[in-house]
Scaffold this motif. Structure first.
Motif, PDB file in Angstrom:
ATOM      1  N   LEU A  19       1.453  11.756   7.902  1.00 29.48           N
ATOM      2  CA  LEU A  19       1.783  10.736   6.904  1.00 29.48           C
ATOM      3  C   LEU A  19       0.584   9.828   6.650  1.00 29.48           C
ATOM      4  O   LEU A  19       0.271   9.497   5.493  1.00 29.48           O
ATOM      5  CB  LEU A  19       2.981   9.908   7.372  1.00 29.48           C
ATOM      6  CG  LEU A  19       4.299  10.660   7.530  1.00 29.48           C
ATOM      7  CD1 LEU A  19       5.358   9.759   8.156  1.00 29.48           C
ATOM      8  CD2 LEU A  19       4.783  11.215   6.199  1.00 29.48           C
ATOM      9  N   ALA A  20      -0.093   9.423   7.708  1.00 29.17           N
ATOM     10  CA  ALA A  20      -1.258   8.550   7.586  1.00 29.17           C
ATOM     11  C   ALA A  20      -2.411   9.247   6.866  1.00 29.17           C
ATOM     12  O   ALA A  20      -3.229   8.596   6.212  1.00 29.17           O
ATOM     13  CB  ALA A  20      -1.704   8.073   8.960  1.00 29.17           C
ATOM     14  N   ARG A  21      -2.459  10.559   6.979  1.00 28.70           N
ATOM     15  CA  ARG A  21      -3.528  11.342   6.333  1.00 28.70           C
ATOM     16  C   ARG A  21      -3.464  11.219   4.809  1.00 28.70           C
ATOM     17  O   ARG A  21      -4.480  11.361   4.120  1.00 28.70           O
ATOM     18  CB  ARG A  21      -3.372  12.804   6.754  1.00 28.70           C
ATOM     19  CG  ARG A  21      -4.639  13.608   6.759  1.00 28.70           C
ATOM     20  CD  ARG A  21      -4.441  14.931   7.491  1.00 28.70           C
ATOM     21  NE  ARG A  21      -4.393  14.726   8.932  1.00 28.70           N
ATOM     22  CZ  ARG A  21      -3.454  15.226   9.755  1.00 28.70           C
ATOM     23  NH1 ARG A  21      -2.487  15.988   9.293  1.00 28.70           N
ATOM     24  NH2 ARG A  21      -3.502  14.960  11.045  1.00 28.70           N
ATOM     25  N   THR A 113       0.909   6.991  -5.894  1.00 29.88           N
ATOM     26  CA  THR A 113       2.311   7.365  -5.737  1.00 29.88           C
ATOM     27  C   THR A 113       2.861   6.694  -4.478  1.00 29.88           C
ATOM     28  O   THR A 113       2.080   6.246  -3.623  1.00 29.88           O
ATOM     29  CB  THR A 113       2.449   8.882  -5.594  1.00 29.88           C
ATOM     30  OG1 THR A 113       1.830   9.286  -4.363  1.00 29.88           O
ATOM     31  CG2 THR A 113       1.802   9.605  -6.769  1.00 29.88           C
ATOM     32  N   PRO A 114       4.183   6.659  -4.310  1.00 32.00           N
ATOM     33  CA  PRO A 114       4.738   6.101  -3.069  1.00 32.00           C
ATOM     34  C   PRO A 114       4.215   6.813  -1.829  1.00 32.00           C
ATOM     35  O   PRO A 114       3.935   6.173  -0.809  1.00 32.00           O
ATOM     36  CB  PRO A 114       6.246   6.313  -3.230  1.00 32.00           C
ATOM     37  CG  PRO A 114       6.474   6.352  -4.698  1.00 32.00           C
ATOM     38  CD  PRO A 114       5.250   7.004  -5.272  1.00 32.00           C
ATOM     39  N   GLN A 115       4.047   8.132  -1.899  1.00 30.49           N
ATOM     40  CA  GLN A 115       3.580   8.907  -0.742  1.00 30.49           C
ATOM     41  C   GLN A 115       2.156   8.550  -0.343  1.00 30.49           C
ATOM     42  O   GLN A 115       1.749   8.776   0.787  1.00 30.49           O
ATOM     43  CB  GLN A 115       3.667  10.413  -1.044  1.00 30.49           C
ATOM     44  CG  GLN A 115       5.084  10.947  -1.150  1.00 30.49           C
ATOM     45  CD  GLN A 115       5.782  10.541  -2.456  1.00 30.49           C
ATOM     46  OE1 GLN A 115       5.131  10.288  -3.472  1.00 30.49           O
ATOM     47  NE2 GLN A 115       7.105  10.458  -2.411  1.00 30.49           N
ATOM     48  N   GLN A 116       1.389   7.986  -1.278  1.00 37.38           N
ATOM     49  CA  GLN A 116       0.001   7.614  -0.992  1.00 37.38           C
ATOM     50  C   GLN A 116      -0.125   6.190  -0.478  1.00 37.38           C
ATOM     51  O   GLN A 116      -1.231   5.738  -0.180  1.00 37.38           O
ATOM     52  CB  GLN A 116      -0.856   7.775  -2.253  1.00 37.38           C
ATOM     53  CG  GLN A 116      -0.976   9.215  -2.713  1.00 37.38           C
ATOM     54  CD  GLN A 116      -1.695   9.317  -4.043  1.00 37.38           C
ATOM     55  OE1 GLN A 116      -1.471   8.530  -4.967  1.00 37.38           O
ATOM     56  NE2 GLN A 116      -2.570  10.298  -4.157  1.00 37.38           N
ATOM     57  N   CYS A 117       1.001   5.493  -0.360  1.00 37.43           N
ATOM     58  CA  CYS A 117       0.985   4.096   0.079  1.00 37.43           C
ATOM     59  C   CYS A 117       1.410   3.959   1.538  1.00 37.43           C
ATOM     60  O   CYS A 117       2.328   4.640   1.994  1.00 37.43           O
ATOM     61  CB  CYS A 117       1.941   3.253  -0.772  1.00 37.43           C
ATOM     62  SG  CYS A 117       1.485   3.131  -2.509  1.00 37.43           S
ATOM     63  N   VAL A 133       7.671   3.831   0.869  1.00 40.27           N
ATOM     64  CA  VAL A 133       6.298   4.328   0.992  1.00 40.27           C
ATOM     65  C   VAL A 133       6.213   5.566   1.875  1.00 40.27           C
ATOM     66  O   VAL A 133       7.106   5.857   2.663  1.00 40.27           O
ATOM     67  CB  VAL A 133       5.350   3.232   1.540  1.00 40.27           C
ATOM     68  CG1 VAL A 133       5.276   2.057   0.575  1.00 40.27           C
ATOM     69  CG2 VAL A 133       5.766   2.769   2.930  1.00 40.27           C
ATOM     70  N   GLY A 134       5.095   6.252   1.746  1.00 42.07           N
ATOM     71  CA  GLY A 134       4.883   7.465   2.535  1.00 42.07           C
ATOM     72  C   GLY A 134       4.650   7.193   4.000  1.00 42.07           C
ATOM     73  O   GLY A 134       5.041   7.992   4.858  1.00 42.07           O
ATOM     74  N   PHE A 135       4.001   6.068   4.315  1.00 38.92           N
ATOM     75  CA  PHE A 135       3.740   5.711   5.711  1.00 38.92           C
ATOM     76  C   PHE A 135       4.131   4.257   5.917  1.00 38.92           C
ATOM     77  O   PHE A 135       3.465   3.346   5.440  1.00 38.92           O
ATOM     78  CB  PHE A 135       2.275   5.936   6.067  1.00 38.92           C
ATOM     79  CG  PHE A 135       1.925   5.554   7.487  1.00 38.92           C
ATOM     80  CD1 PHE A 135       2.726   5.926   8.545  1.00 38.92           C
ATOM     81  CD2 PHE A 135       0.786   4.823   7.756  1.00 38.92           C
ATOM     82  CE1 PHE A 135       2.414   5.570   9.849  1.00 38.92           C
ATOM     83  CE2 PHE A 135       0.449   4.469   9.058  1.00 38.92           C
ATOM     84  CZ  PHE A 135       1.265   4.841  10.105  1.00 38.92           C
ATOM     85  N   ALA A 136       5.235   4.044   6.624  1.00 33.77           N
ATOM     86  CA  ALA A 136       5.759   2.703   6.886  1.00 33.77           C
ATOM     87  C   ALA A 136       5.464   2.307   8.321  1.00 33.77           C
ATOM     88  O   ALA A 136       5.701   3.084   9.247  1.00 33.77           O
ATOM     89  CB  ALA A 136       7.268   2.676   6.640  1.00 33.77           C
ATOM     90  N   ALA A 137       4.958   1.089   8.493  1.00 30.02           N
ATOM     91  CA  ALA A 137       4.646   0.595   9.833  1.00 30.02           C
ATOM     92  C   ALA A 137       5.231  -0.801  10.011  1.00 30.02           C
ATOM     93  O   ALA A 137       5.396  -1.558   9.053  1.00 30.02           O
ATOM     94  CB  ALA A 137       3.133   0.568  10.059  1.00 30.02           C
ATOM     95  N   SER A 138       5.537  -1.121  11.256  1.00 31.08           N
ATOM     96  CA  SER A 138       6.017  -2.457  11.586  1.00 31.08           C
ATOM     97  C   SER A 138       5.320  -2.911  12.862  1.00 31.08           C
ATOM     98  O   SER A 138       4.407  -2.242  13.360  1.00 31.08           O
ATOM     99  CB  SER A 138       7.541  -2.480  11.745  1.00 31.08           C
ATOM    100  OG  SER A 138       8.012  -3.815  11.803  1.00 31.08           O
ATOM    101  N   VAL A 139       5.747  -4.051  13.355  1.00 30.39           N
ATOM    102  CA  VAL A 139       5.096  -4.681  14.510  1.00 30.39           C
ATOM    103  C   VAL A 139       6.132  -4.984  15.584  1.00 30.39           C
ATOM    104  O   VAL A 139       7.320  -5.145  15.277  1.00 30.39           O
ATOM    105  CB  VAL A 139       4.377  -5.980  14.075  1.00 30.39           C
ATOM    106  CG1 VAL A 139       3.194  -5.664  13.164  1.00 30.39           C
ATOM    107  CG2 VAL A 139       5.337  -6.943  13.381  1.00 30.39           C
ATOM    108  N   PRO A 140       5.715  -5.066  16.852  1.00 31.36           N
ATOM    109  CA  PRO A 140       6.691  -5.272  17.925  1.00 31.36           C
ATOM    110  C   PRO A 140       7.394  -6.621  17.882  1.00 31.36           C
ATOM    111  O   PRO A 140       8.483  -6.759  18.438  1.00 31.36           O
ATOM    112  CB  PRO A 140       5.860  -5.116  19.203  1.00 31.36           C
ATOM    113  CG  PRO A 140       4.453  -5.309  18.802  1.00 31.36           C
ATOM    114  CD  PRO A 140       4.355  -4.864  17.376  1.00 31.36           C
ATOM    115  N   ASN A 141       6.800  -7.609  17.202  1.00 32.69           N
ATOM    116  CA  ASN A 141       7.460  -8.903  17.050  1.00 32.69           C
ATOM    117  C   ASN A 141       8.251  -8.974  15.741  1.00 32.69           C
ATOM    118  O   ASN A 141       8.708 -10.041  15.344  1.00 32.69           O
ATOM    119  CB  ASN A 141       6.446 -10.048  17.123  1.00 32.69           C
ATOM    120  CG  ASN A 141       5.282  -9.904  16.155  1.00 32.69           C
ATOM    121  OD1 ASN A 141       4.747  -8.805  15.978  1.00 32.69           O
ATOM    122  ND2 ASN A 141       4.879 -10.992  15.527  1.00 32.69           N
ATOM    123  N   GLY A 142       8.441  -7.825  15.088  1.00 31.34           N
ATOM    124  CA  GLY A 142       9.199  -7.776  13.850  1.00 31.34           C
ATOM    125  C   GLY A 142      10.693  -7.630  14.095  1.00 31.34           C
ATOM    126  O   GLY A 142      11.142  -7.341  15.207  1.00 31.34           O
TER     127      GLY A 142
END
Length: 196
Positions: A19-21, A113-117, A133-142
């Motif tokens: 996904l990150a690629r 595109t969404p997949q590129q975000c 989005v194609g690659f979703a990330a969060s944080v441990p304090n989220g």
């Protein structure tokens, strides 16, 4: 090679790396992602925020290899605008209470595109983007719902290196980490000490 220097506490799965690629644009929330989420007020009632310098370099590294950066924040802030200007952020959306709408406008402006975000968010207001989005990330304090919507939860907290960690993950997945760090790791650029 810099790729060999990348040893996260937990190595991303091949699915996450795939996904990150595909990432061609990194989108950031501000409060709780670029900052710890605390809002300090000065005597004049102005909000003061602290940004982590390591995150700033991660943003610069992505831009250097051709991955632009956007901010979508629900809050309007002069401090955020100043930090975005300092980091040469490519796209800045503030006061975005409907983050899904802001994402649509941003994708048109950035021609992606969404997949590129990729998006890093920490709360329920971020769910429309995290889910799109194609690659979703969060944080441990989220918030737990933001974490559940993410493909990756960083080891570092928001405002404490999460952005840098995810920037390096994207660079690593795209085999660009060594290119990004070349100027810093190349012995030709290292000053020689005359030790007697």
């Amino acid at each position: 090679m810099a790729e060999n220097l990348y040893f996260p506490a937990v190595m991303p799965s091949e699915e996450v790396l795939a996904l990150a690629r595909e990432v061609r644009l990194l989108i950031l929330d501000v409060d709780g992602v670029m900052t710890t989420g605390y809002l300090d007020y000065d005597a004049n009632g102005e909000v003061v925020k602290s940004f982590y310098v390591h995150d700033g370099l991660g943003i610069q590294l992505l831009r250097q290899v051709g991955i632009p950066i956007a901010i979508i924040s629900g809050r309007n802030s002069k401090v955020t605008a100043a930090r975005a200007k300092d980091l040469k952020i490519d796209f800045l959306y503030q006061g975005a209470q409907d983050k899904g709408l802001a994402l649509s406008q941003l994708m048109q402006e950035a021609h992606v595109t969404p997949q590129q975000c990729a998006y890093i968010g920490d709360d329920v207001i971020d769910l429309p983007i995290l889910r799109a989005v194609g690659f979703a990330a969060s944080v441990p304090n989220g918030h737990v719902l933001a974490q559940r919507a993410a493909h990756w939860v960083s080891n570092n907290s928001g405002g404490m290196g999460a952005v840098r960690e995810i920037a390096e993950l994207i660079l690593f997945a795209q085999d660009k980490l060594s290119l990004a760090y070349d100027a810093y790791l190349n012995d030709e650029h290292t000053p020689k000490l005359d030790i007697m």
